[in-house]
Scaffold this motif. Structure first.
Motif, PDB file in Angstrom:
ATOM      1  N   ASP A 155       0.827  -1.215   0.000  1.00 46.29           N
ATOM      2  CA  ASP A 155       0.000   0.000   0.000  1.00 46.29           C
ATOM      3  C   ASP A 155       0.861   1.264   0.000  1.00 46.29           C
ATOM      4  O   ASP A 155       0.543   2.261   0.638  1.00 46.29           O
ATOM      5  N   GLY A 156       2.002   1.208  -0.689  1.00 43.57           N
ATOM      6  CA  GLY A 156       2.885   2.361  -0.838  1.00 43.57           C
ATOM      7  C   GLY A 156       3.876   2.566   0.285  1.00 43.57           C
ATOM      8  O   GLY A 156       4.743   3.433   0.188  1.00 43.57           O
ATOM      9  N   HIS A 166      -4.720  -5.642   0.018  1.00 43.37           N
ATOM     10  CA  HIS A 166      -3.576  -4.735  -0.074  1.00 43.37           C
ATOM     11  C   HIS A 166      -3.040  -4.727  -1.499  1.00 43.37           C
ATOM     12  O   HIS A 166      -3.422  -5.563  -2.325  1.00 43.37           O
ATOM     13  N   THR A 167      -2.124  -3.802  -1.763  1.00 40.93           N
ATOM     14  CA  THR A 167      -1.437  -3.733  -3.048  1.00 40.93           C
ATOM     15  C   THR A 167       0.064  -3.809  -2.801  1.00 40.93           C
ATOM     16  O   THR A 167       0.603  -3.039  -2.004  1.00 40.93           O
ATOM     17  N   THR A 201       4.006  -3.676  -4.355  1.00 41.91           N
ATOM     18  CA  THR A 201       4.904  -3.217  -5.419  1.00 41.91           C
ATOM     19  C   THR A 201       6.332  -3.450  -4.925  1.00 41.91           C
ATOM     20  O   THR A 201       6.554  -3.716  -3.742  1.00 41.91           O
ATOM     21  N   PRO A 253       8.352   2.244  -9.246  1.00 48.45           N
ATOM     22  CA  PRO A 253       7.770   1.026  -8.689  1.00 48.45           C
ATOM     23  C   PRO A 253       7.401   0.032  -9.787  1.00 48.45           C
ATOM     24  O   PRO A 253       7.106   0.416 -10.916  1.00 48.45           O
ATOM     25  N   ARG A 313       4.946  -2.976 -11.394  1.00 52.23           N
ATOM     26  CA  ARG A 313       3.488  -3.007 -11.509  1.00 52.23           C
ATOM     27  C   ARG A 313       2.937  -3.437 -10.161  1.00 52.23           C
ATOM     28  O   ARG A 313       3.604  -4.110  -9.380  1.00 52.23           O
ATOM     29  N   SER A 314       1.722  -3.047  -9.882  1.00 50.53           N
ATOM     30  CA  SER A 314       1.128  -3.420  -8.607  1.00 50.53           C
ATOM     31  C   SER A 314       0.474  -4.792  -8.697  1.00 50.53           C
ATOM     32  O   SER A 314       0.094  -5.242  -9.785  1.00 50.53           O
ATOM     33  N   TRP A 315       0.361  -5.441  -7.556  1.00 52.13           N
ATOM     34  CA  TRP A 315      -0.200  -6.776  -7.485  1.00 52.13           C
ATOM     35  C   TRP A 315      -1.106  -6.834  -6.254  1.00 52.13           C
ATOM     36  O   TRP A 315      -0.657  -6.558  -5.149  1.00 52.13           O
TER      37      TRP A 315
END
Length: 138
Positions: A77-78, A111-112, A114, A127, A129-131
């Motif tokens: 989440d960053g 959640h995300t 990276t 970053p 790609r997000s997953w």
């Protein structure tokens, strides 16, 4: 009898370089490298029972730092979650976060994930790609 002579030597350093050295700028140690590594390709991320998280990625590349010396950080989440360690395996870079061994815990819910790579000069990649990942309770 030999005589010792003291020779005084002055080295002129441009002000910008002198200021950067005084500030401890790591890029100067690597030839002024300011180019970040390529973004790693996040190939796998999965949350498991009791907050375990497993993440896998392809290696990044850099214009100066050898691939084996790049470091990786997983973000959830960053926010920084923990390092991924390149074991030198052809299968890429993996991270296994297990709270029972003192690692961070993936909290329950969605959640995300990276990943970013960092070179020896301290430059961060964009970053990956997000997953999407899900944290599960015990």
């Amino acid at each position: 009898m030999a005589h010792a002579r003291l020779v005084q030597l002055a080295i002129a350093v441009p002000a910008a370089i002198g200021a950067a050295l005084a500030a401890g700028a790591p890029a100067l140690a690597y030839g002024g490298d300011t180019t970040p590594p390529t973004a790693p390709f996040l190939a796998y991320a999965q949350g498991y029972y009791c907050g375990v998280l497993i993440v896998g990625m392809n290696r990044a590349t850099d214009n100066v730092t050898p691939q084996s010396q790049l470091t990786y950080e997983v973000f959830i989440d960053g926010a920084p979650f923990g390092p991924a360690v390149d074991q030198g395996s052809e299968s890429g870079v993996w991270a296994w976060f297990q709270p029972s061994t003192g690692g961070p815990t993936l909290t329950p819910g969605q959640h995300t994930a990276t990943v970013k790579a960092r070179d020896a000069a301290g430059n961060w990649s964009a970053p990956s790609r997000s997953w999407p990942v899900t944290g599960y309770r015990c």
